[in-house]
Design a protein around this motif. Structure first.
Motif, PDB file in Angstrom:
ATOM      1  N   HIS A 104       0.857  -1.187   0.000  1.00 18.42           N
ATOM      2  CA  HIS A 104       0.000   0.000   0.000  1.00 18.42           C
ATOM      3  C   HIS A 104       0.893   1.236   0.000  1.00 18.42           C
ATOM      4  CE1 HIS A 104      -3.574  -2.463   0.958  1.00 18.42           C
ATOM      5  NE2 HIS A 104      -2.763  -3.135   1.748  1.00 18.42           N
ATOM      6  N   ILE A 109      -2.892   2.835  -3.647  1.00 13.08           N
ATOM      7  CA  ILE A 109      -2.930   1.622  -4.449  1.00 13.08           C
ATOM      8  C   ILE A 109      -1.529   1.069  -4.650  1.00 13.08           C
ATOM      9  CG2 ILE A 109      -5.022   2.271  -5.675  1.00 13.08           C
ATOM     10  CD1 ILE A 109      -3.182   3.117  -8.010  1.00 13.08           C
ATOM     11  N   PRO A 205      -5.434  -2.208  -2.507  1.00 13.14           N
ATOM     12  CA  PRO A 205      -6.302  -1.035  -2.685  1.00 13.14           C
ATOM     13  C   PRO A 205      -5.904   0.093  -1.737  1.00 13.14           C
ATOM     14  CG  PRO A 205      -7.375  -2.612  -1.256  1.00 13.14           C
ATOM     15  CD  PRO A 205      -6.039  -3.214  -1.619  1.00 13.14           C
ATOM     16  N   PRO A 206      -6.434   1.306  -1.942  1.00 21.07           N
ATOM     17  CA  PRO A 206      -6.188   2.412  -1.004  1.00 21.07           C
ATOM     18  C   PRO A 206      -6.735   2.094   0.377  1.00 21.07           C
ATOM     19  CG  PRO A 206      -7.104   3.218  -3.074  1.00 21.07           C
ATOM     20  CD  PRO A 206      -7.238   1.727  -3.096  1.00 21.07           C
ATOM     21  N   TRP A 257     -11.700  -6.773  -2.934  1.00 21.94           N
ATOM     22  CA  TRP A 257     -12.238  -6.528  -4.271  1.00 21.94           C
ATOM     23  C   TRP A 257     -13.531  -7.301  -4.539  1.00 21.94           C
ATOM     24  CZ3 TRP A 257     -10.759  -2.571  -7.045  1.00 21.94           C
ATOM     25  CH2 TRP A 257      -9.484  -2.023  -6.846  1.00 21.94           C
ATOM     26  N   TYR A 407      -5.136   9.600  -7.128  1.00 21.71           N
ATOM     27  CA  TYR A 407      -4.325   8.390  -7.323  1.00 21.71           C
ATOM     28  C   TYR A 407      -2.999   8.698  -8.012  1.00 21.71           C
ATOM     29  CZ  TYR A 407      -8.036   4.997  -6.141  1.00 21.71           C
ATOM     30  OH  TYR A 407      -8.981   4.232  -5.499  1.00 21.71           O
ATOM     31  N   ASN A 411       0.338   8.011  -5.963  1.00 17.20           N
ATOM     32  CA  ASN A 411       1.068   6.797  -6.361  1.00 17.20           C
ATOM     33  C   ASN A 411       1.903   6.926  -7.620  1.00 17.20           C
ATOM     34  OD1 ASN A 411      -1.686   5.372  -4.958  1.00 17.20           O
ATOM     35  ND2 ASN A 411       0.326   4.738  -4.269  1.00 17.20           N
ATOM     36  N   TYR A 416      -5.850   1.297 -11.873  1.00 16.24           N
ATOM     37  CA  TYR A 416      -7.258   1.174 -11.540  1.00 16.24           C
ATOM     38  C   TYR A 416      -7.747  -0.245 -11.809  1.00 16.24           C
ATOM     39  CZ  TYR A 416      -6.450   6.155 -12.054  1.00 16.24           C
ATOM     40  OH  TYR A 416      -5.918   7.407 -11.949  1.00 16.24           O
ATOM     41  N   HIS A 418      -9.302  -4.111 -10.236  1.00 12.97           N
ATOM     42  CA  HIS A 418      -8.826  -5.075  -9.245  1.00 12.97           C
ATOM     43  C   HIS A 418      -7.420  -5.576  -9.489  1.00 12.97           C
ATOM     44  CE1 HIS A 418     -10.301  -7.629 -12.518  1.00 12.97           C
ATOM     45  NE2 HIS A 418      -9.474  -8.545 -12.062  1.00 12.97           N
ATOM     46  N   GLY A 420      -5.174  -3.658 -11.646  1.00 18.01           N
ATOM     47  CA  GLY A 420      -4.359  -2.566 -12.151  1.00 18.01           C
ATOM     48  C   GLY A 420      -4.193  -2.545 -13.653  1.00 18.01           C
TER      49      GLY A 420
END
Length: 461
Positions: A104, A109, A205-206, A257, A407, A411, A416, A418, A420
């Protein structure tokens, strides 16, 4: 003097009673004109649009709670090492990464690479069918997650290989976009797997707003479910009920997810156990138990309850950054189009948390996560074909959109979906299918000006 003391006692009691009655009112929908549109998370909103926007604690924490949050933060960023060691011991012998922060990044993300030290992508694995609780069936010798790294002298379970194929598309006005489709395979298996198995990639995830999502009443989430599409709008939504190892019972899934985890503490304990090989009182058995890689040490649980709970509290009390540019005319136009496309049917703007007089920061808060916390069928394009309790092989939880516009800054770059696969918000939109097919088509047929307005709205979140 005696009379005055009694008077003060009675007055104090009445004040407390009024406060109690105010705090214990039922949650209600607040009029739109009575709160600041920027406050994504009520009093848990932080006005920070920098690369550190996802790492701020709730602004209203007490001094003691700030101390616990900070302790959790220290553990979250700490690199663990293999046993025996005087501090931060217990890593492995099988693991995916060496710290929470390694997945993380900046509490945001992860990086969707496979096999290297920067990777935040892990691979779930299971056999076809369901276990005694209705969940995935563990693979003998592998469990439910592939650990692709191992301590010195031990062998990783497998190597995860990732390749992409690319295809170009264009909107009605000729603007092009590209979609990349990931292909995952396993190699270098430490022991053969008998028969077929199911794989599902998951990107870290975030971390923002988890405590608020946990505080949304179950009844509110379930009320949005429409598994039989009773209203005929083509959008269903299923509440995923899962086996929770902490309570040893079936609970509503909220996190992950596929909404396959019921609580923050279970999420944290599972991450320690599966991602880093650290045992706790919740999951006291090594992820390598029964395998040749097991270290054979009798040091479980390796993680003290105080440490586990500090990280849980840290995850529970991370703020959500405020929205930006909310009065901009183009942003407002984009929000209208977002709703006209029926994106808001799943990405629900407003939820209200339950009353919790012991924790005012999450009590009766009007929040804007843009999620219903349900799982929806997203079509074959995004399918992993691996069921997870009531989430079938084409279903995913509605990802909260708060913080979405940051995002790229947090990052650098942003990824984006499940796994990326989407490198831009446009790509993420155009991957939508299933129940979201009509919304995607609506967006695709908009003019360039209107598509940009939708994007500007999404970047304001």
């Amino acid at each position: 003097m005696i009379c005055r003391v009694k008077k003060f006692k009675i007055t104090g009691f009445l004040a407390l009673l009024v406060l109690f009655l105010v705090e214990c009112q039922k949650s209600a929908v607040f009029p739109e004109d009575q709160y600041d549109e920027r406050l994504s998370a009520g009093v848990a909103t932080v006005f920070d649009a920098t690369s550190k926007a996802f790492g701020a604690a709730f602004p209203t924490l007490s001094t003691y709670d700030e101390y616990v949050h900070e302790k959790g933060d220290q553990v979250f960023s700490q690199t663990f090492v293999t046993a025996p060691a005087p501090i931060h011991s217990g890593l492995g012998p099988l693991f995916n990464n060496t710290s929470c922060e390694s997945c993380h990044h900046n509490d945001g993300i992860g990086l969707p690479t496979a096999g290297d030290n920067r990777s935040s992508l892990l691979m779930r694995i299971s056999l076809p069918g369901t276990d005694e609780h209705g969940g995935p069936v563990a693979v003998p010798g592998y469990g439910l997650q592939v650990q692709d790294k191992a301590a010195y002298g031990k062998q990783p379970e497998a190597k995860v290989n990732l390749t992409y194929t690319y295809q170009s598309y264009s909107f009605d006005d000729g603007e092009e976009y590209n979609l990349r489709t990931p292909i995952y395979t396993l190699s270098n298996l430490y022991t053969p797997i008998s028969g077929s198995y199911l794989l599902s990639p998951r990107l870290a995830p975030p971390m923002i707003g988890l405590g608020l999502l946990e505080a949304v009443p179950e009844s509110v989430i379930v009320a949005y479910a429409d598994p039989n599409d009773a209203n005929g709008d083509g959008i269903k939504g299923v509440a995923n009920y899962v086996w929770d190892v902490t309570t040893k019972s079936i609970q509503l899934g909220r996190f992950g997810w596929k909404a396959n985890t019921a609580s923050i503490v279970t999420q944290v304990a599972t991450a320690f156990n599966q991602d880093m090989g650290l045992t706790s009182t919740i999951l006291p058995v090594e992820n390598s138990y029964g395998q040749a890689q097991d270290d054979g040490l009798k040091d479980d649980p390796e993680l003290p309850d105080s440490t586990l709970n500090a990280v849980k509290f840290y995850a529970q009390t991370l703020s959500v950054p405020a929205r930006r540019n909310v009065t901009d005319a183009t942003v407002k136009r984009g929000q209208q189009l977002f709703m006209l496309a029926k994106c808001g049917t799943c990405h629900r703007k407003t939820l209200i948390t339950r009353v919790n007089v012991a924790f005012p920061a999450i009590s009766n808060q009007v929040i804007h996560p843009y999620s219903d916390l349900l799982v929806h069928n997203m079509g074959p394009g995004l399918a992993d074909n691996r069921p997870d309790f009531k989430a079938d092989g084409q279903s995913w939880r509605t990802a909260p959109l708060w913080g979405l516009g940051l995002y790229e800054k947090v990052n650098n770059p942003g990824y984006y979906l499940h796994d990326g696969r989407a490198r831009t918000i446009v790509e993420a939109i155009m991957w939508h299918g299933g129940e979201a097919e009509q919304s995607k088509v609506y967006y695709a047929h908009l003019s360039k000006t209107d598509r940009d307005a939708v994007l500007k709205f999404l970047y304001s979140l």
